[in-house]
Design a protein around this motif. Structure first.
Motif, mmCIF file in Angstrom:
data_model
loop_
_atom_site.group_PDB
_atom_site.id
_atom_site.type_symbol
_atom_site.label_atom_id
_atom_site.label_comp_id
_atom_site.label_asym_id
_atom_site.label_seq_id
_atom_site.Cartn_x
_atom_site.Cartn_y
_atom_site.Cartn_z
ATOM 1 N N UNK A 156 -23.373 -78.622 -10.317
ATOM 2 C CA UNK A 156 -23.409 -79.290 -12.346
ATOM 3 C C UNK A 156 -21.479 -78.679 -12.861
ATOM 4 N N UNK A 157 -21.557 -77.475 -12.422
ATOM 5 C CA UNK A 157 -20.773 -77.350 -13.132
ATOM 6 C C UNK A 157 -19.256 -77.600 -12.208
ATOM 7 N N UNK A 158 -19.563 -77.949 -11.341
ATOM 8 C CA UNK A 158 -18.262 -78.771 -10.282
ATOM 9 C C UNK A 158 -17.245 -77.987 -9.748
ATOM 10 N N UNK A 159 -18.266 -76.967 -8.723
ATOM 11 C CA UNK A 159 -17.513 -76.066 -8.182
ATOM 12 C C UNK A 159 -17.548 -76.745 -6.412
ATOM 13 N N UNK A 160 -18.548 -77.097 -6.457
ATOM 14 C CA UNK A 160 -18.193 -78.448 -5.638
ATOM 15 C C UNK A 160 -18.101 -79.189 -4.996
ATOM 16 N N UNK A 161 -17.250 -79.852 -6.239
ATOM 17 C CA UNK A 161 -16.363 -80.496 -6.089
ATOM 18 C C UNK A 161 -17.405 -82.051 -6.788
#
Length: 371
Positions: free
Chosen positions: A357-362
């Motif tokens: 959800x935080x965009x750390x994995x694309x």
């Protein structure tokens, strides 16, 4: 340990009164108001504001008393919304007092009824209404009037997410400009959940949609996905860097209503499409860039700029109208006319879901926690 005791006291004060021994009827799950306790609950909590992946932790919360008008709900699913992240970060205009349990939306199943509850039954699906905090936990106790019963013959992730994004979409289509079948709307951020809902609700109402997405790898696939949902045309921002932007409309009418969730240049592109006297509604600012409007847009086109904040609307006197729209949206889900991409993740893998959800994995689909 001290912070856990403080958190328990805050949760205890919010949901219960003095503790006492449980006494639950073996055949009805209706409980004596003076002795009933909820089950203990596993919860995602934060003691202070900051980066969600750093300040959240999973703890065990003790039971709370179930008073006569209370309903204990076993949570089934709850999403991780951008506004949930903003509340934990401490940058959202309204946020619960810390320490707090995360989450602001979700669906659950009625587990236990207080002795005075008459409008719900054990096994009913309910959502918090109006929206309220503390949905990222196994069990939630609130008064009967703070729950709204919804249909239970649809995928739980749609019931869990209906109140924020789809309700925003339908509310904006109804509140600002009177639209008739055949009219058009224009929006940026069309690939967002709200954007996808706007496309499908517009199609269901005979409206046409002009959609703008950001330039990024895979934009061709995004265009096709949105067209399958019912989008009439989809443009990337670069495609619209031309002088005669309305020449791209073909047979589509000039839209009277536009939606902006990006800001910056993407908002200016929405304004270029609007017809004389048109209105642009801003409900987000993903680019974190301001909206710049030319003087001529006001003087010669008489454009209007409005804003929409769902929480303020839900705090108004339109509760019954809101409930009717929730039912309408879930009916669209049941008939296959409303769908959007989500990923269900087990509560035990909350940290993974949060990273996504935080965009750390694309780029990832909306994360929905399954309890």
């Amino acid at each position: 340990m001290a912070s856990l005791r403080i958190l328990w006291r805050a949760t205890y004060n919010a949901f219960s009164g003095p503790r006492s021994l449980p006494r639950i009827s073996s055949n009805t799950f209706r409980v004596s108001s003076s002795t009933a306790l909820s089950p203990p609950s596993t919860a995602v909590v934060y003691d202070h504001h900051g980066p969600p992946d750093q300040v959240t932790r999973i703890v065990e919360l003790p039971p709370v008393e179930i008073k006569p008008n209370d309903v204990c709900v076993k949570m089934l699913a709850a999403p991780i919304n951008p506004s949930d992240i903003n509340r934990i970060e401490g940058v959202y205009p309204v946020r619960p007092q810390v320490p707090a349990v995360g989450g602001y939306e979700g669906v659950g199943e009625v587990h236990t009824l207080g002795s005075s509850v008459t409008g719900l039954s054990v096994g009913d699906w309910v959502i918090p209404f109006p929206l309220s905090s503390a949905t990222w936990q196994n069990y939630v106790v609130k008064e009967e009037g703070e729950w709204y019963k919804v249909r239970n013959d649809i995928p739980m992730e749609y019931a869990a997410t209906v109140t924020v994004n789809p309700l925003t979409a339908v509310r904006m289509l109804e509140d600002f400009v009177k639209l008739n079948s055949g009219d058009a709307i224009v929006q940026n951020g069309a690939n967002s959940i709200v954007g996808q809902c706007i496309i499908q609700i517009a199609k269901a109402r005979g409206l046409q949609s002009i959609n703008i997405i950001r330039d990024r790898p895979g934009s061709s696939e995004v265009k096709e996905k949105l067209k399958k949902l019912g989008a009439d045309v989809v443009f990337t921002e670069n495609q619209l860097e031309i002088k005669n932007i309305k020449g791209l409309l073909g047979d589509l009418p000039e839209p009277a209503l536009g939606f902006n969730c990006v800001g910056g240049n993407a908002a200016a592109l929405v304004l270029k499409f609007l017809r004389q006297g048109g209105t642009m509604v801003t409900y987000g600012g993903m680019s974190k860039k301001p909206i710049t409007v030319s003087t001529s847009s006001f003087i010669f086109k008489d454009l209007s700029l409005r804003g929409f904040w769902l929480q303020k609307w839900m705090a108004s006197d339109k509760a019954d109208e809101c409930k009717a729209l929730i039912d309408y949206l879930l009916d669209l889900v049941a008939t296959g006319e409303l769908k959007y991409e989500m990923e269900l993740t087990s509560f035990s893998d909350f940290k993974v879901a949060l990273d996504k959800a935080l965009g750390k994995l694309g780029s990832q689909p909306k994360q929905v926690i399954r309890f």
